[in-house]
Write a protein that holds these residues in place. Structure first.
Motif, PDB file in Angstrom:
ATOM      1  N   ARG A 123      -1.579 -14.823  50.604  1.00  0.00           N
ATOM      2  CA  ARG A 123      -0.721 -15.425  49.583  1.00  0.00           C
ATOM      3  C   ARG A 123       0.456 -16.142  50.236  1.00  0.00           C
ATOM      4  O   ARG A 123       0.790 -17.278  49.868  1.00  0.00           O
ATOM      5  N   ARG A 165     -12.871 -11.335  40.788  1.00  0.00           N
ATOM      6  CA  ARG A 165     -12.064 -11.454  39.561  1.00  0.00           C
ATOM      7  C   ARG A 165     -11.092 -10.288  39.432  1.00  0.00           C
ATOM      8  O   ARG A 165      -9.943 -10.465  39.003  1.00  0.00           O
ATOM      9  N   GLN A 168      -8.250 -10.954  41.759  1.00  0.00           N
ATOM     10  CA  GLN A 168      -7.411 -12.030  41.218  1.00  0.00           C
ATOM     11  C   GLN A 168      -6.453 -11.500  40.160  1.00  0.00           C
ATOM     12  O   GLN A 168      -5.260 -11.826  40.159  1.00  0.00           O
ATOM     13  N   GLU A 169      -6.978 -10.674  39.259  1.00  0.00           N
ATOM     14  CA  GLU A 169      -6.135 -10.124  38.198  1.00  0.00           C
ATOM     15  C   GLU A 169      -5.056  -9.204  38.768  1.00  0.00           C
ATOM     16  O   GLU A 169      -3.914  -9.201  38.298  1.00  0.00           O
ATOM     17  N   ARG A 172      -2.286 -11.284  40.143  1.00  0.00           N
ATOM     18  CA  ARG A 172      -1.481 -11.930  39.106  1.00  0.00           C
ATOM     19  C   ARG A 172      -0.441 -10.981  38.521  1.00  0.00           C
ATOM     20  O   ARG A 172       0.550 -11.415  37.946  1.00  0.00           O
ATOM     21  N   THR A 173      -0.678  -9.663  38.643  1.00  0.00           N
ATOM     22  CA  THR A 173       0.346  -8.721  38.186  1.00  0.00           C
ATOM     23  C   THR A 173       1.570  -8.772  39.100  1.00  0.00           C
ATOM     24  O   THR A 173       2.678  -8.430  38.686  1.00  0.00           O
ATOM     25  N   GLU A 175       2.275 -11.720  40.959  1.00  0.00           N
ATOM     26  CA  GLU A 175       2.751 -13.097  40.891  1.00  0.00           C
ATOM     27  C   GLU A 175       1.933 -13.831  39.833  1.00  0.00           C
ATOM     28  O   GLU A 175       0.810 -14.265  40.093  1.00  0.00           O
ATOM     29  N   PRO A 176       2.452 -13.942  38.618  1.00  0.00           N
ATOM     30  CA  PRO A 176       1.697 -14.514  37.500  1.00  0.00           C
ATOM     31  C   PRO A 176       1.281 -15.968  37.694  1.00  0.00           C
ATOM     32  O   PRO A 176       0.421 -16.464  36.970  1.00  0.00           O
ATOM     33  N   GLU A 177       1.881 -16.672  38.656  1.00  0.00           N
ATOM     34  CA  GLU A 177       1.537 -18.079  38.848  1.00  0.00           C
ATOM     35  C   GLU A 177       0.068 -18.233  39.231  1.00  0.00           C
ATOM     36  O   GLU A 177      -0.557 -17.331  39.764  1.00  0.00           O
ATOM     37  N   ALA A 178      -0.460 -19.396  38.954  1.00  0.00           N
ATOM     38  CA  ALA A 178      -1.866 -19.672  39.255  1.00  0.00           C
ATOM     39  C   ALA A 178      -2.125 -19.554  40.756  1.00  0.00           C
ATOM     40  O   ALA A 178      -1.302 -19.931  41.583  1.00  0.00           O
ATOM     41  N   ILE A 179      -3.296 -19.019  41.086  1.00  0.00           N
ATOM     42  CA  ILE A 179      -3.687 -18.856  42.478  1.00  0.00           C
ATOM     43  C   ILE A 179      -4.351 -20.140  42.956  1.00  0.00           C
ATOM     44  O   ILE A 179      -5.262 -20.659  42.327  1.00  0.00           O
TER      45      ILE A 179
END
Length: 292
Positions: A123, A165, A168-169, A172-173, A175-179
């Motif tokens: 990341r 998936r 990925q989820e 997102r917890t 860093e909510p921004e799109a990967i």
């Protein structure tokens, strides 16, 4: 075949649970008699790295005071504890230690600590798309190509897609921004893998200037100690100036009096910018771990 007498006896009882009958075992009486009485408990053979991370997250800094139902081997505890330290999850390599900020983030991803560290580093290196693809394959033991990066050109199966998936989820917890992928340097993925597999950094033992390595003719020295050879039928070409690799997949083959470790999937540590940064980093990792 069952690993112990108890397991074999249980299996025969399960096969005849609906009525009387005869159980035929497809191996000799001698083989049955030489089996261990019981299976080795999982706590004595499992990877404890994630377990220790969970205990640290609960505030159990001193594992010597923890009341195990059945204590695991001390060597296994020590190894897992030191690995977490090298991953940056713990404040100390031994004794009483707590979680670092990186360790708390690793815990929140609910994946194996290696995978968590890999994704967190990826990341920051802006190479998450590629990292997620490889992380799913590593998690499900699906690495089948010698150069693991070749998997980036092949689609994931349904199980690996599900794992991807999930990861990925979990990210997102944090860093909510799109990967997305926008690597700042061409070595981003390799640096990310090295941060998660420092004990799997390996050095080719052959001293020639360049060499095509084939099968068990060539060994690699692992930074954690010991050696691994290429699996029969595989070949790898390297340069003496860039002899380091990351051993992502290892298979141990045990014989009666010895065991052999085969290296089945790796990532070369080569700088695409023709700098020595990655090679120097690999050298330092090997020296650091081998001296511990």
């Amino acid at each position: 075949k069952q690993n112990s007498k108890a397991s074999a006896i249980q299996r025969s009882g399960r096969a005849g649970r609906t009525g009387p009958g005869t159980c035929l075992r497809l191996y000799t009486l001698h083989e049955f008699e030489t089996k261990a009485p019981f299976d080795i408990p999982e706590i004595r053979r499992a990877d404890l790295t994630q377990t220790i991370l969970e205990l640290k997250a609960l505030g159990i800094d001193d594992l010597s005071r923890f009341s195990w139902y059945e204590p695991p081997p001390q060597d296994s505890l020590t190894y897992s504890h030191k690995l977490l330290y090298f991953l940056g999850a713990l404040t100390s390599a031994e004794g009483k230690s707590g979680l670092t900020s990186v360790g708390r983030q690793m815990k929140s991803l609910s994946a194996h600590p290696r995978i968590s560290r890999f994704l967190l580093k990826a990341r920051s290196q802006h190479c998450l798309d590629e990292a997620l693809h490889l992380a799913a394959l590593i998690s499900e033991n699906r690495l089948e190509l010698l150069d693991a990066r070749d998997h980036l050109n092949t689609p994931l199966d349904s199980l690996c897609l599900k794992t991807k998936r999930h990861l990925q989820e979990a990210l997102r917890t944090l860093e909510p921004e799109a990967i997305h992928s926008d690597p700042k340097c061409p070595d981003a993925l390799v640096k990310s893998l090295l941060s998660a597999f420092p004990d799997r950094c390996a050095l080719a033992k052959n001293q020639s200037s360049s060499q095509a390595l084939t099968g068990m003719a060539q060994e690699f020295v692992l930074s954690s100690g010991g050696t691994a050879s290429l699996k029969a039928g595989l070949s790898y070409t390297y340069s003496k100036k860039q002899p380091y690799v990351i051993a992502l997949a290892l298979q141990e083959h045990k014989k009666e009096h010895y065991s052999k470790v085969h290296l089945t999937s790796l990532v070369p540590i080569r700088s695409e910018e023709h700098t020595s940064e990655l090679q120097s980093l690999a050298y330092l990792v090997c020296r650091l771990l081998l001296e511990k």
